[in-house]
Enzyme design. Structure first.
Site, PDB file in Angstrom:
ATOM      1  N   ASP A  40       0.636  -1.247   0.022  1.00  0.00           N
ATOM      2  CA  ASP A  40       0.120  -0.039  -0.002  1.00  0.00           C
ATOM      3  C   ASP A  40       0.937   1.162  -0.153  1.00  0.00           C
ATOM      4  OD1 ASP A  40      -2.559   1.424   2.379  1.00  0.00           O
ATOM      5  OD2 ASP A  40      -2.090   1.837   0.357  1.00  0.00           O
ATOM      6  N   ASP A  76      -1.721   5.400  -5.267  1.00  0.00           N
ATOM      7  CA  ASP A  76      -1.962   4.476  -4.232  1.00  0.00           C
ATOM      8  C   ASP A  76      -2.467   3.104  -4.502  1.00  0.00           C
ATOM      9  OD1 ASP A  76      -4.456   5.025  -1.567  1.00  0.00           O
ATOM     10  OD2 ASP A  76      -2.997   3.486  -1.848  1.00  0.00           O
TER      11      ASP A  76
HETATM   12  C1  LIG Z   1      -9.840  -2.888   4.154  1.00  0.00           C
HETATM   13  N1  LIG Z   1      -8.584  -2.682   3.390  1.00  0.00           N
HETATM   14  C2  LIG Z   1      -8.167  -4.159   3.088  1.00  0.00           C
HETATM   15  C3  LIG Z   1      -8.076  -1.573   3.090  1.00  0.00           C
HETATM   16  C4  LIG Z   1      -6.764  -1.653   2.478  1.00  0.00           C
HETATM   17  C5  LIG Z   1      -6.204  -0.365   2.022  1.00  0.00           C
HETATM   18  C6  LIG Z   1      -6.949   0.658   2.462  1.00  0.00           C
HETATM   19  C7  LIG Z   1      -6.341   1.995   1.861  1.00  0.00           C
HETATM   20  O1  LIG Z   1      -7.012   2.883   2.003  1.00  0.00           O
HETATM   21  N2  LIG Z   1      -4.916   1.834   1.269  1.00  0.00           N
HETATM   22  N3  LIG Z   1      -4.394   3.036   0.845  1.00  0.00           N
HETATM   23  C8  LIG Z   1      -8.125   0.725   3.068  1.00  0.00           C
HETATM   24  C9  LIG Z   1      -8.488  -0.357   3.224  1.00  0.00           C
END
Ligand SMILES: CN(C)c1ccc(C(=O)NN)cc1
Length: 329
Positions: free
Chosen positions: A35, A219
């Site tokens: 991420d 992202d």
């Molecule tokens: C609930 N999950 C698996 C997520 C995974 C990544 C993100 C996110 O905003 N990453 N920039 C949000 C939620």
């Protein structure tokens, strides 16, 4: 030194990308979500409540001879979609794509929100944002990439995400053969922890680029391409069956409709997302109504070039030069 890890779409909608990461001694291999929009490496663990942990692969620090508790440290994080997690911290060896960081902060979850509980294909996240965004208290910790950067051949990594096929995260080198076009670079702003940048314009269906600055973030942890309403409307005005669906909280259209491409300018290059990549998935199994990969960023307050956009490009996250490189794929 370099590292190279394969990454795979989690489902038929390319909702997330899963990369195997090895933690501890002997190795405990977990499927994690890389991420670039956050800066914490956290995992489901032996400390996660059993009711929440069911179905997930767990990290057990007590079974790792190299794990050490980072005493007094805790973490808590909330993502853009209001999902959240929190817990305590260990250090351990973390290996990604054959490259090992000996003393990586591994944030162990003692609490996870329902979005994570239900997402059983991943067991946590690897934050690849800037260290300033790390949520460990009282002493913020470095990301895996930040810890690795000085030992890598070059202080950069690339993301090659693909639609319904295996892609890669490469660390310390650029495999230019993964791209069709030239890599165009633009300054990256890491001050908020994200990989922020400014696109120079957009166009629909191969028309001439409308010059207007679009500031956003690259992202890998967000599925969609989220842009201002004026751009979203300009795109869907070309999709005859498009309409806003309140229950889906987004624009939907007939799956049978041929979608126009969407292009944006960055670093002197034009990145074109094919119409097919902009049809994400039927709103329900077998439905003939499909959900758009391009949606509005109006409710978020930030534009997000998520996986839908990244899939069209080879993206270079160049920490050494504080810049982002984009090349058509
Ligand atoms: C609930 N999950 C698996 C997520 C995974 C990544 C993100 C996110 O905003 N990453 N920039 C949000 C939620």
């Amino acid at each position: 030194q370099t590292g190279s890890a394969n990454t795979n779409p989690s489902d038929s909608a390319d909702d997330e990308y899963i990369t195997s990461v090895s933690i501890g001694t002997p190795a405990q291999v977990l499927p994690l979500d890389f991420d670039t929009g956050s800066s914490d490496l956290w995992v489901f663990s032996s400390e996660t409540p059993k009711s929440s942990a069911s179905g997930h692969t767990l990290y057990s620090p007590s079974k790792s001879s190299t794990a050490k508790k980072l005493s007094g440290s805790t973490w808590s994080i909330e993502y853009g979609d209001k999902s959240s997690s929190s817990g305590d911290v260990y250090t351990d060896v973390v290996t990604i794509g054959g490259f090992s960081v000996k003393t990586q902060a591994v944030e162990s979850a003692t609490k996870v929100s329902t979005q994570f509980v239900q997402d059983t294909v991943i067991s946590g996240l690897v934050g690849l944002g800037f260290d300033v965004g790390n949520q460990v208290s009282p002493r913020p910790q470095k990301t895996w990439f930040s810890n690795a950067a000085n030992s890598l051949a070059e202080p950069l990594f690339t993301a090659d995400l693909r639609h319904q096929e295996t892609g890669s995260y490469n660390f310390g080198f650029i495999d230019t053969s993964l791209a069709k076009g030239t890599i165009g670079y633009t300054p990256a702003d890491g001050s908020e922890g994200y990989w922020g940048f400014t696109a120079t314009g957009y166009s629909v269906g191969g028309a001439k680029l409308n010059r207007n600055s679009i500031t956003g973030i690259a992202d890998t942890g967000t599925t969609l391409l989220l842009l201002p309403d004026n751009i979203v409307d300009a795109y869907y005005n070309n999709v005859e069956s498009a309409q806003y669906d309140d229950s889906q909280e987004g624009v939907v259209f007939d799956c049978s409709e041929d979608l126009p491409s969407f292009s944006f300018g960055v670093g002197g290059q034009t990145i074109t997302i094919s119409g097919d990549l902009l049809n994400l998935t039927p709103i329900e199994e077998g439905s003939s109504t499909c959900f758009g990969g391009l949606q509005s960023s109006a409710d978020i307050g930030i534009n997000i070039f998520g996986d839908v956009a990244l899939k069209a490009a080879l993206v270079v996250f160049d920490l050494g030069n504080e810049r982002l490189g984009w090349a058509q794929k």
